[in-house]
Design a protein around this motif. Sequence first.
Motif, PDB file in Angstrom:
ATOM      1  N   THR A 263       0.836  -1.204   0.000  1.00 31.67           N
ATOM      2  CA  THR A 263       0.000   0.000   0.000  1.00 31.67           C
ATOM      3  C   THR A 263       0.871   1.255   0.000  1.00 31.67           C
ATOM      4  N   LEU A 267       0.935   3.940  -2.996  1.00 33.27           N
ATOM      5  CA  LEU A 267       0.557   5.305  -2.657  1.00 33.27           C
ATOM      6  C   LEU A 267       1.637   6.288  -3.089  1.00 33.27           C
ATOM      7  N   LEU A 291      -2.721  13.867   3.230  1.00 34.76           N
ATOM      8  CA  LEU A 291      -2.789  12.426   3.457  1.00 34.76           C
ATOM      9  C   LEU A 291      -3.394  12.156   4.829  1.00 34.76           C
ATOM     10  N   SER A 333      -4.812   2.675  -7.961  1.00 29.57           N
ATOM     11  CA  SER A 333      -5.773   2.740  -6.851  1.00 29.57           C
ATOM     12  C   SER A 333      -6.549   1.438  -6.737  1.00 29.57           C
TER      13      SER A 333
END
Length: 369
Positions: A263, A267, A291, A333
């Motif tokens: 992740t 990201l 964020l 995503s």
Amino acid sequence: MPTIKPLSSRGKRHASTSASTSVAIIGAGRGGTALIEIFANDPLVQIVGVAEINADAPGLALAKQLKIPVTHDYQQLLTMERVDLIIDVSGDPDVWQFLQDFHRMGVTVIGGASAKFMWELIGARIRATAEIEKTLNKYQSLYRLYVKETGAAVTDERTRIACEIHDGFVQILAGVNFKLDLCQQLLRKNPRASLATLKESKAQLKLAIQEARQVIFNLRPLHYDKMELISALTNYFKSYQTQTHIATKFTFSGDEQILFPRTKMFLFRIIQEALGNVHKHAKADRVTIKLDIDIDLLRVTITDNGIGFDMETVLRDPEKWDHFGIKGILERSRLVGGEGRVESKPGKGTRIIVEVPLGQKEEQQHGKD
């Protein structure tokens, strides 16, 4: 093939000046072409002639375009009244043997391995931007492989590529510095012009090395022993702001420790691609990255004050869809179980929002990565 004409017939653009170095080039292949491309744009260098026996050599067309005299007999270059430096990149051992025995006051001859080294460095600098883009594209392909294969295998591959760039590209650029020292000695008779050229070249060298280091950072942005996302993003934003002159504001909340490595990596890539699009297309002078990491949801919002675009028009055109980088952002995503959306209007800037559900799913998968 025409013979070399008097220097005065070459026009104002190539007229000799007392501060310039007159260079004659033997060979119009890849090496000669690279030298012509660099020297033709240097106000402190004048190319007074090019010698080549192959009528199909690529450098001849460029020489003709720049109105540089050409000849099939390299020995004509040796008799020219105005010549300070002769560079042999013909690759002909007989030519180089002849030049080694040639001596004339005030004329320096470079050939053999030294000349090859010089034009290869120059060629590398010409291709630097294209090579960086090619390397990044190659990395993106490898990253898609990361989704399908085990994380460890691709991590090793990415590290290997970073080492190759460091040991290859950066080392070549360091060699340019050695070449500049050589140039400083060659141009000793024109100290003022030599110093100006040296300072300018060293500034370009420094910039090129910074670009190479940035490529390495882009390939390996996170420390794989700790996978520190926030520190990696902070460093990236500082570098981005310095290089693009776009004011970059970053705020975050939450604890990145609840995120598993994949992740974090995805990201980082999403944010990197989004900011790349801001730099290339948005014409913005300010971008904000927010964020938020909650127990159940990760949300990142990227907002710029650029020119924006018509989303409906872009969505109808597959080429524009790829051109603006929207496809890559949304695909990444989805690959981490999230969803992305883009909001933009002409003259109103662009906002990218990526949301990734966390909670129990994230905790279960953490051990698998």
